[in-house]
Scaffold this motif. Sequence first.
Motif, PDB file in Angstrom:
ATOM      1  N   MET A 217       0.824  -1.196   0.000  1.00 39.05           N
ATOM      2  CA  MET A 217       0.000   0.000   0.000  1.00 39.05           C
ATOM      3  C   MET A 217       0.865   1.256   0.000  1.00 39.05           C
ATOM      4  SD  MET A 217      -2.826  -1.215   2.819  1.00 39.05           S
ATOM      5  CE  MET A 217      -3.359   0.459   3.113  1.00 39.05           C
ATOM      6  N   ILE A 218       1.893   1.256   0.835  1.00 37.84           N
ATOM      7  CA  ILE A 218       2.757   2.426   0.965  1.00 37.84           C
ATOM      8  C   ILE A 218       3.628   2.602  -0.280  1.00 37.84           C
ATOM      9  CG2 ILE A 218       4.652   3.443   2.287  1.00 37.84           C
ATOM     10  CD1 ILE A 218       3.469   1.988   4.757  1.00 37.84           C
ATOM     11  N   LEU A 219       4.314   1.528  -0.678  1.00 44.08           N
ATOM     12  CA  LEU A 219       5.243   1.618  -1.808  1.00 44.08           C
ATOM     13  C   LEU A 219       4.521   1.937  -3.106  1.00 44.08           C
ATOM     14  CD1 LEU A 219       7.638  -1.392  -1.044  1.00 44.08           C
ATOM     15  CD2 LEU A 219       8.093   1.050  -0.725  1.00 44.08           C
ATOM     16  N   ASN A 220       3.379   1.310  -3.324  1.00 49.80           N
ATOM     17  CA  ASN A 220       2.648   1.541  -4.574  1.00 49.80           C
ATOM     18  C   ASN A 220       2.111   2.962  -4.650  1.00 49.80           C
ATOM     19  OD1 ASN A 220       1.687   0.377  -7.077  1.00 49.80           O
ATOM     20  ND2 ASN A 220      -0.379   0.537  -6.223  1.00 49.80           N
ATOM     21  N   ALA A 221       1.897   3.585  -3.478  1.00 53.39           N
ATOM     22  CA  ALA A 221       1.374   4.945  -3.456  1.00 53.39           C
ATOM     23  C   ALA A 221       2.463   6.002  -3.556  1.00 53.39           C
ATOM     24  CB  ALA A 221       0.561   5.165  -2.175  1.00 53.39           C
ATOM     25  N   VAL A 222       3.614   5.754  -2.935  1.00 56.20           N
ATOM     26  CA  VAL A 222       4.618   6.818  -2.824  1.00 56.20           C
ATOM     27  C   VAL A 222       5.742   6.728  -3.854  1.00 56.20           C
ATOM     28  CG1 VAL A 222       4.141   6.999  -0.355  1.00 56.20           C
ATOM     29  CG2 VAL A 222       6.069   5.603  -1.116  1.00 56.20           C
ATOM     30  N   LEU A 223       6.011   5.536  -4.392  1.00 51.70           N
ATOM     31  CA  LEU A 223       7.114   5.429  -5.343  1.00 51.70           C
ATOM     32  C   LEU A 223       6.768   6.158  -6.645  1.00 51.70           C
ATOM     33  CD1 LEU A 223       8.329   1.734  -4.930  1.00 51.70           C
ATOM     34  CD2 LEU A 223       9.454   3.825  -4.146  1.00 51.70           C
ATOM     35  N   PRO A 224       7.688   6.948  -7.167  1.00 54.31           N
ATOM     36  CA  PRO A 224       7.436   7.710  -8.410  1.00 54.31           C
ATOM     37  C   PRO A 224       7.535   6.804  -9.640  1.00 54.31           C
ATOM     38  CG  PRO A 224       9.664   8.124  -7.622  1.00 54.31           C
ATOM     39  CD  PRO A 224       9.022   7.240  -6.600  1.00 54.31           C
ATOM     40  N   LYS A 225       6.400   6.350 -10.137  1.00 55.25           N
ATOM     41  CA  LYS A 225       6.408   5.352 -11.209  1.00 55.25           C
ATOM     42  C   LYS A 225       6.997   5.891 -12.512  1.00 55.25           C
ATOM     43  CE  LYS A 225       2.677   2.450  -9.443  1.00 55.25           C
ATOM     44  NZ  LYS A 225       2.368   3.201  -8.225  1.00 55.25           N
ATOM     45  N   LYS A 226       6.784   7.177 -12.781  1.00 56.18           N
ATOM     46  CA  LYS A 226       7.354   7.747 -14.000  1.00 56.18           C
ATOM     47  C   LYS A 226       8.879   7.693 -13.951  1.00 56.18           C
ATOM     48  CE  LYS A 226       7.275  11.831 -16.970  1.00 56.18           C
ATOM     49  NZ  LYS A 226       6.738  13.214 -17.166  1.00 56.18           N
ATOM     50  N   ARG A 227       9.444   8.033 -12.797  1.00 57.65           N
ATOM     51  CA  ARG A 227      10.895   7.995 -12.660  1.00 57.65           C
ATOM     52  C   ARG A 227      11.411   6.555 -12.699  1.00 57.65           C
ATOM     53  NH1 ARG A 227      13.687  11.840  -8.352  1.00 57.65           N
ATOM     54  NH2 ARG A 227      12.754  13.280  -9.876  1.00 57.65           N
ATOM     55  N   LEU A 228      10.658   5.643 -12.100  1.00 63.57           N
ATOM     56  CA  LEU A 228      11.059   4.232 -12.136  1.00 63.57           C
ATOM     57  C   LEU A 228      11.035   3.691 -13.558  1.00 63.57           C
ATOM     58  CD1 LEU A 228       9.224   2.819  -8.978  1.00 63.57           C
ATOM     59  CD2 LEU A 228      11.659   3.286  -9.245  1.00 63.57           C
ATOM     60  N   SER A 229      10.132   4.219 -14.376  1.00 64.83           N
ATOM     61  CA  SER A 229      10.073   3.800 -15.775  1.00 64.83           C
ATOM     62  C   SER A 229      11.249   4.348 -16.571  1.00 64.83           C
ATOM     63  CB  SER A 229       8.747   4.268 -16.397  1.00 64.83           C
ATOM     64  OG  SER A 229       8.679   3.910 -17.760  1.00 64.83           O
ATOM     65  N   GLU A 230      11.668   5.548 -16.231  1.00 61.93           N
ATOM     66  CA  GLU A 230      12.769   6.175 -16.966  1.00 61.93           C
ATOM     67  C   GLU A 230      14.130   5.639 -16.527  1.00 61.93           C
ATOM     68  OE1 GLU A 230      12.158  10.269 -16.154  1.00 61.93           O
ATOM     69  OE2 GLU A 230      10.504  10.511 -17.587  1.00 61.93           O
ATOM     70  N   HIS A 231      14.291   5.389 -15.232  1.00 60.44           N
ATOM     71  CA  HIS A 231      15.567   4.919 -14.678  1.00 60.44           C
ATOM     72  C   HIS A 231      15.351   3.524 -14.088  1.00 60.44           C
ATOM     73  CE1 HIS A 231      16.953   9.036 -15.180  1.00 60.44           C
ATOM     74  NE2 HIS A 231      15.866   9.437 -14.534  1.00 60.44           N
ATOM     75  N   ARG A 232      15.847   2.521 -14.770  1.00 59.73           N
ATOM     76  CA  ARG A 232      15.465   1.142 -14.438  1.00 59.73           C
ATOM     77  C   ARG A 232      16.577   0.344 -13.751  1.00 59.73           C
ATOM     78  NH1 ARG A 232      12.052  -0.197 -20.022  1.00 59.73           N
ATOM     79  NH2 ARG A 232      11.176   1.899 -20.198  1.00 59.73           N
ATOM     80  N   PHE A 233      17.515   1.038 -13.145  1.00 63.40           N
ATOM     81  CA  PHE A 233      18.591   0.345 -12.431  1.00 63.40           C
ATOM     82  C   PHE A 233      18.037  -0.528 -11.315  1.00 63.40           C
ATOM     83  CE2 PHE A 233      17.785   4.329 -10.271  1.00 63.40           C
ATOM     84  CZ  PHE A 233      17.791   3.976  -8.928  1.00 63.40           C
TER      85      PHE A 233
END
Length: 384
Positions: A217-233
Amino acid sequence: MEKVVHRISSLLILFTIGVSYSFWLLGINHRLVQPVFSDSAYWLGGMMLAVVLLNLKKLQRGDWILLALAAANVLLNLYTAGYRQATTLDMSIIPSVILLFVMACRVTPFDKLDQSLLLFISVSIMGLNLYRLFKHLYYSGLLQKFFTMDNSLKVIWINVNVIGAVLLFCSITSAILIKSLGIKYGAVFTGIIYFLGLLGTWGCQSRTSFLILLAFMILNAVLPKKRLSEHRFWLWGFLLIFLLAPVITYLIADSETINIFTGRENIWRAFYNQWLSEPRAVLAGQKPFLYGPQLLSTHNSYLYLLCNFGVIGYLFLNSGLSYYILKLKNKAVSLTDCQISCLIAFFLVLGYCFMEDSLMVIQWVPVMFSYLGFAAASAKKKEQ
């Protein structure tokens, strides 16, 4: 014809997920479950092989290599079956069946109809599990102790950790699909799902499931998905878990001060003492591990894999899974919010499996590995 193949493939995958949930909803001693429960590896493997064969045109070079390695792994496991005391065929094909399932999901992207059907399955199973759980708590007079967590439940119609896991994965799957389908008032429905999931996992005293759901619940709400899509390390984190899980577990088991895994440290220590004493077991696996008067298993999916299939089996399966995860590093392919949510869910599944054997229990495979399969399947080429 392509649409027909897709629909058959997706329905077969949905069927396996529904059956997997039904096992735990009805209980393994139910008359409808008993005839097929022990044969799960065979019918699941057969169905997923059928899906792969129906989609041969979609297979890439890496898929063909993994299929060859899967066949070789089965042959090796059959060769060592006597030493490992693997009296049934399923204990030689489980790693290959898992990989087949992920491959089948990868070549069968779920459309809106498929997602709607899976959402219906997840919500229905969740509702029925909650009904059975709270019916038991009410009639046994345990509701008054609901917030104390001291009623020490172990088994209702099935082990309470299993009930907690069903509620956990139904909640996560439903939340992901509600967002993906763009359902009106989706935030409200997701909030209700989360609330019921937390209520249920707390009620059945499955603390691991409660904490994993809270973490999602916390991670899915707060993690920046756009940034995770752009930077996939961060995708390398999955490979690190696969590589470091045995090391971390060994260090915990060997420590005299760490005692936060409800006694599992003793089980892990006993396993390592037995497993490391025999080089052949380290390489290709050993007889099933049982601990104490209750004949407990390893209570750790990574150790279960090492125990039954050795380092060879461990490297085979986790290399295949890592291949599909790291393919998503291709910057020419967009990662959707749904994909990233599925990867977050699978990452937490891997964390959950430090405490349970579930990742390697064949009856759980369609549920647990669906997150990786859906993440690998829904990739779309970026528009130029």
